[in-house]
Design an enzyme around this catalytic site. Sequence first.
Site, PDB file in Angstrom:
ATOM      1  N   SER A 250       2.540  -9.121  -0.801  1.00 14.78           N
ATOM      2  CA  SER A 250       2.549  -7.682  -0.615  1.00 14.78           C
ATOM      3  C   SER A 250       1.906  -7.294   0.710  1.00 14.78           C
ATOM      4  O   SER A 250       0.954  -7.924   1.166  1.00 14.78           O
ATOM      5  CB  SER A 250       1.829  -7.015  -1.790  1.00 14.78           C
ATOM      6  OG  SER A 250       0.665  -6.344  -1.357  1.00 14.78           O
ATOM      7  N   LYS A 251       2.458  -6.261   1.299  1.00 17.71           N
ATOM      8  CA  LYS A 251       1.960  -5.827   2.602  1.00 17.71           C
ATOM      9  C   LYS A 251       0.516  -5.366   2.525  1.00 17.71           C
ATOM     10  O   LYS A 251      -0.236  -5.466   3.468  1.00 17.71           O
ATOM     11  CB  LYS A 251       2.844  -4.684   3.130  1.00 17.71           C
ATOM     12  CG  LYS A 251       4.197  -5.168   3.612  1.00 17.71           C
ATOM     13  CD  LYS A 251       5.091  -4.023   4.050  1.00 17.71           C
ATOM     14  CE  LYS A 251       6.474  -4.576   4.441  1.00 17.71           C
ATOM     15  NZ  LYS A 251       7.448  -3.527   4.700  1.00 17.71           N
ATOM     16  N   ARG A 252       0.164  -4.808   1.399  1.00 19.58           N
ATOM     17  CA  ARG A 252      -1.183  -4.273   1.252  1.00 19.58           C
ATOM     18  C   ARG A 252      -2.224  -5.367   1.109  1.00 19.58           C
ATOM     19  O   ARG A 252      -3.314  -5.285   1.642  1.00 19.58           O
ATOM     20  CB  ARG A 252      -1.253  -3.369   0.021  1.00 19.58           C
ATOM     21  CG  ARG A 252      -0.777  -1.946   0.289  1.00 19.58           C
ATOM     22  CD  ARG A 252      -1.036  -1.067  -0.919  1.00 19.58           C
ATOM     23  NE  ARG A 252      -2.410  -1.211  -1.414  1.00 19.58           N
ATOM     24  CZ  ARG A 252      -2.780  -0.954  -2.657  1.00 19.58           C
ATOM     25  NH1 ARG A 252      -1.898  -0.563  -3.538  1.00 19.58           N
ATOM     26  NH2 ARG A 252      -4.040  -1.097  -3.034  1.00 19.58           N
ATOM     27  N   ARG A 253      -1.872  -6.377   0.352  1.00 19.73           N
ATOM     28  CA  ARG A 253      -2.849  -7.346  -0.086  1.00 19.73           C
ATOM     29  C   ARG A 253      -2.860  -8.622   0.757  1.00 19.73           C
ATOM     30  O   ARG A 253      -3.882  -9.246   0.946  1.00 19.73           O
ATOM     31  CB  ARG A 253      -2.448  -7.683  -1.527  1.00 19.73           C
ATOM     32  CG  ARG A 253      -3.393  -8.412  -2.377  1.00 19.73           C
ATOM     33  CD  ARG A 253      -2.837  -8.545  -3.797  1.00 19.73           C
ATOM     34  NE  ARG A 253      -1.449  -8.931  -3.868  1.00 19.73           N
ATOM     35  CZ  ARG A 253      -0.605  -8.531  -4.815  1.00 19.73           C
ATOM     36  NH1 ARG A 253      -1.020  -7.746  -5.758  1.00 19.73           N
ATOM     37  NH2 ARG A 253       0.644  -8.938  -4.809  1.00 19.73           N
TER      38      ARG A 253
END
Length: 492
Positions: A250-253
């Site tokens: 994921s881009k966030r994590r």
Amino acid sequence: MRQLVSHVVSNVVNGTPRYRFAPSPTGFFHVGGARTALYNWILALQTNGVFVLRIEDTDESRNEPQWTQGIIDALAWIGINGNDPHFEGPYFQSANAAAHVAAAHRLFESGRAYYCDLTSEQIQERAKASGKPGYDGFSRDRNLEAGPGRVLRFRVPEGVTVVHDEVRGRVEFDNATLEDFVLLRGNGSPIFNLANVVDDLTMNITHVVRAEEHLPNTPKQQMLWEALAGRVPVWAHVPVLVNEQRKKLSKRRDKVALEQYRDEGVLPEAMVNYLMTLGWAPPGDVEIVDFATIVREFKLSAVNHSSAFFDIKKLNSFNGDYIRKLSIDQFVAACDPWLTGVRTAVAAVGDPPSAPWPAERFDRSVFLRIAPHVQTRVALLSEVPAMVDFLFLPDAPIDSVAFDKAFAAQWAVPALRAIRDRISVGEWGSDALKAVVEAVGVEHGVKLGKLQAPLRVATTGRSVGPPLFESLEVLGRDETLRRVDAALTRAG
RNA sequence: GCCCCCAUCGUCUAGAGGCCUAGGACACCACCCUUUCAAGGUGGCGGCACGGGUUCGAAUCCCGUUGGGGGUGCCA
């Protein structure tokens, strides 16, 4: 476990297979997207087909125009070049909005879709009351006309939808588990599934190769293909890339931006090769293979079914291999952005890497002399500056811990002093320097490996680095003596 | 909850019923080489999730269990 696909329906229009890559411009370019793009690109090259780039920019709340250029640059970096004859696009999904709506209206006219005026809240209430989740088809036979706030829903027929997938084989969905999904929002705008299918149809796409997360969408899309065009594409759903927790990247994590790896000095060839070994392996007991081999050997039917961990350590190892395969000139050229702070590669999204020394002190010819010794010592190009900074900084920053350790022994200062005296005259070269240090070592009863430590810390500031005598040869006599004197003073 | 997918060393993989005493790579460990550190070389550690079938024979085929993942939006 591999299931052979019994037969593949040929869907090729006019003999040219058309693949597509359809990212949404919602952030930095994802390594998972890179792999999917690569699959499509390789397949297009293999079949002399077309790779269509379509930017799915219809989610206005999340789209940012600058990401589109980022996608194009990132694709170019991994060799998917917009100028290549196999490349087509980019197309923008938003530009095709009228066609999406028109298709929806056709579906309504033919009775394949109907309007519904229930709000999300009402749907939830009904679901709760009946105990069955999802939309229950409340408006199926109410013969509603279009109107504000009314969504258009696809009338999912009874029966089963069988998806023939190039990597997974036959996948069956019971239509009863597929609710009448939305085609047009209450404001009349099209939803992803519709837009996606209409675009593929418009662009004459024959093969849809994408990540596994889209598999649950596929029966819905297939019904749309059938309703709209009477044909279906060849489907292929490749496994997703996961992190160490086995969750989808994921881009966030997670660290997933292709740009970030590029800025750290991952070579595109290494990235491409590594990405391709996730879910697939070249024939034989080798995995470092050139792109031509990948294009020749890659087969969708040989792609694994399970998700793969994106292992940065292994990526780095691949990169080290690729760095070592470079000729010295190629290596020096590749290092340039990290040495000069000037980006020469494809357009940068982030800041160019900056060198730790003043630009005017950098001397490429000096770097060229030491380069062969750093080439075998880095896995990432970004590690290069720290390895040669002592040559370009007015003073080598001394690592105190290393210094204290190197000068802890009784023999350290006297031996270094002896070395200093002897290297201040005579021939200046790595062999001569080594001979001097060896001789001093014999006199002090210290092995070369140990004796080089004080000299190394004094001149380079660190206890590890490129071979010492070669480094000093490049550093020069005057500077070497100056630093040794400074260290002698410091050591008291 | 429901639907779908998946399951070989820690990780990425080879494996299409006998070539498997399960091969390679990364990581890790040891040794060799060696001016530090690398690189390179040699060796080592380590795996078919479990249970039932089918078969003369199963990592491989079937069923189940367990475990993981994905999807379930008027996001893409």
